[in-house]
Design an enzyme around this catalytic site. Structure first.
Site, PDB file in Angstrom:
ATOM      1  N   LYS A 255      57.757 -83.018 -15.321  1.00 37.48           N
ATOM      2  CA  LYS A 255      58.044 -84.459 -15.136  1.00 37.48           C
ATOM      3  C   LYS A 255      57.439 -85.288 -16.268  1.00 37.48           C
ATOM      4  CE  LYS A 255      56.125 -84.810 -11.038  1.00 37.48           C
ATOM      5  NZ  LYS A 255      55.611 -83.433 -10.866  1.00 37.48           N
TER       6      LYS A 255
ATOM      7  N   ARG B  48      54.748 -89.871  -3.834  1.00 32.91           N
ATOM      8  CA  ARG B  48      54.375 -88.489  -3.535  1.00 32.91           C
ATOM      9  C   ARG B  48      54.578 -88.169  -2.058  1.00 32.91           C
ATOM     10  NH1 ARG B  48      52.011 -87.159  -8.558  1.00 32.91           N
ATOM     11  NH2 ARG B  48      50.595 -85.448  -8.449  1.00 32.91           N
TER      12      ARG B  48
ATOM     13  N   ARG C  80      48.516 -75.146 -19.787  1.00 33.35           N
ATOM     14  CA  ARG C  80      48.737 -76.497 -20.334  1.00 33.35           C
ATOM     15  C   ARG C  80      47.477 -77.039 -21.007  1.00 33.35           C
ATOM     16  NH1 ARG C  80      51.153 -81.187 -16.606  1.00 33.35           N
ATOM     17  NH2 ARG C  80      49.347 -80.798 -15.288  1.00 33.35           N
TER      18      ARG C  80
ATOM     19  N   ARG D 247      43.102 -79.614 -18.071  1.00 37.82           N
ATOM     20  CA  ARG D 247      42.789 -80.476 -16.935  1.00 37.82           C
ATOM     21  C   ARG D 247      42.034 -79.685 -15.869  1.00 37.82           C
ATOM     22  NH1 ARG D 247      48.281 -83.661 -15.385  1.00 37.82           N
ATOM     23  NH2 ARG D 247      47.494 -83.147 -13.318  1.00 37.82           N
TER      24      ARG D 247
ATOM     25  N   ARG E  26      47.647 -77.765  -5.121  1.00 37.71           N
ATOM     26  CA  ARG E  26      48.592 -78.848  -5.444  1.00 37.71           C
ATOM     27  C   ARG E  26      50.004 -78.485  -4.985  1.00 37.71           C
ATOM     28  NH1 ARG E  26      47.610 -79.214 -11.536  1.00 37.71           N
ATOM     29  NH2 ARG E  26      49.130 -80.895 -11.579  1.00 37.71           N
TER      30      ARG E  26
HETATM   31  P1  AMP Z   1      49.763 -85.700 -11.859  1.00 36.09           P
HETATM   32  O1  AMP Z   1      49.303 -86.006 -13.245  1.00 36.09           O
HETATM   33  O2  AMP Z   1      50.978 -86.473 -11.458  1.00 36.09           O
HETATM   34  O3  AMP Z   1      49.887 -84.206 -11.617  1.00 36.09           O
HETATM   35  O4  AMP Z   1      48.611 -86.200 -10.874  1.00 36.09           O
HETATM   36  C1  AMP Z   1      47.307 -85.654 -10.934  1.00 36.09           C
HETATM   37  C2  AMP Z   1      46.551 -86.000  -9.672  1.00 36.09           C
HETATM   38  O5  AMP Z   1      46.441 -87.438  -9.550  1.00 36.09           O
HETATM   39  C3  AMP Z   1      47.218 -85.565  -8.381  1.00 36.09           C
HETATM   40  O6  AMP Z   1      46.936 -84.204  -8.045  1.00 36.09           O
HETATM   41  C4  AMP Z   1      46.603 -86.549  -7.382  1.00 36.09           C
HETATM   42  O7  AMP Z   1      45.263 -86.197  -7.094  1.00 36.09           O
HETATM   43  C5  AMP Z   1      46.557 -87.834  -8.194  1.00 36.09           C
HETATM   44  N1  AMP Z   1      47.818 -88.595  -8.050  1.00 36.09           N
HETATM   45  C6  AMP Z   1      48.741 -88.895  -9.004  1.00 36.09           C
HETATM   46  N2  AMP Z   1      49.764 -89.608  -8.499  1.00 36.09           N
HETATM   47  C7  AMP Z   1      49.483 -89.771  -7.185  1.00 36.09           C
HETATM   48  C8  AMP Z   1      50.158 -90.393  -6.103  1.00 36.09           C
HETATM   49  N3  AMP Z   1      51.362 -90.977  -6.261  1.00 36.09           N
HETATM   50  N4  AMP Z   1      49.565 -90.363  -4.889  1.00 36.09           N
HETATM   51  C9  AMP Z   1      48.381 -89.780  -4.682  1.00 36.09           C
HETATM   52  N5  AMP Z   1      47.695 -89.153  -5.649  1.00 36.09           N
HETATM   53  C10 AMP Z   1      48.240 -89.134  -6.894  1.00 36.09           C
END
Ligand code: AMP
Length: 221
Positions: free
Chosen positions: A13, A88, A127, A160, A171
């Site tokens: 994404k 989410r 990554r 990360r 996740r």
């Molecule tokens: P991402 O970079 O989108 O994989 O997000 C990394 C982490 O940020 C996720 O595993 C969540 O802990 C938090 N996070 C990002 N977007 C959201 C969201 N819309 N709702 C809740 N937590 C989020």
């Protein structure tokens, strides 16, 4: 055009959203990136969100919603925006619907990037992310020219915390339990377009663009 990129972690994404944002000249809004910036800057939001993020859990809505609302109302979103990592779950989808309604705007297009678990684990566990500009690389799929250094800005590359294999599995569980229900939610609104995201990112991008053009023929790419 208001676009959501939906899909499991590791479906690409972020990578797709960055290129799509350049092609469509729309801002890329990633809640994950915004949260990581808050963690790095040690804001009160970042300090509260960090534990959830490190565990691979969702950050509670009450911490996130204001941050998103301010961003969506930004001066650069007039022509639309690309949401990556939000919503989410159904609660967030409802929050977004209400925000858009208040602004008299409407969601146009949801690209569901569908990838299988082996691909996801291979992608995420290798990554590398730039600490300065957020560009993504991969130890084998897309290695940087110089080890540990970002090709785009010379920043330091890191893994990360939540890209460790155990956290990736957590996740994925969270995705299946919370997020996958949105496939049905947006299908019922006739906004969802499924794209296989197991292949090369250029192939995935072409498909997203073709489908987005189909949804809005005024789209200039
Ligand atoms: P991402 O970079 O989108 O994989 O997000 C990394 C982490 O940020 C996720 O595993 C969540 O802990 C938090 N996070 C990002 N977007 C959201 C969201 N819309 N709702 C809740 N937590 C989020």
């Amino acid at each position: 055009m208001i676009i959501i990129l939906l899909g499991p972690p590791g479906a690409g994404k972020g990578t797709q959203a960055k290129v799509l944002a350049e092609r469509l000249k729309l801002p890329h809004i990633s809640t994950g990136d915004m949260l990581r910036q808050n963690v790095q800057a040690r804001t009160s939001l970042g300090l509260e969100a960090k534990d959830f993020m490190d565990k691979g859990a969702l950050v509670p809505d009450e911490l996130l919603t204001e941050m998103l609302k301010m961003r969506i109302a930004g001066a650069d979103t007039g022509e639309g925006f690309i949401l990556d990592g939000y919503p989410r779950n159904k609660s967030q989808a409802g929050i977004l619907d209400a925000m858009l309604k208040k602004m008299d705007r409407e969601l146009d297009f949801v690209a569901y990037l569908d990838a299988g678990e082996p691909v996801i684990i291979q992608r995420l566990s290798g990554r590398l992310v730039c600490r300065s500009c957020g560009s993504n690389f991969h130890v084998t799929n897309m290695p940087p020219k110089r080890k540990g250094i970002c090709d785009n800005c010379g920043g330091e590359l890191y893994q990360r915390q939540d890209d460790k294999v155990e956290t990736i599995k957590k996740r994925l569980e969270v995705y299946l339990k919370e997020t996958s229900g949105l496939i049905d939610y947006y299908s019922k609104q006739n906004k969802l377009h499924r794209i296989s995201a197991d292949g090369a990112s250029s192939v995935v991008l072409d498909q997203v663009i073709q489908l987005a053009k189909g949804a809005d023929d005024s789209l200039k790419v």
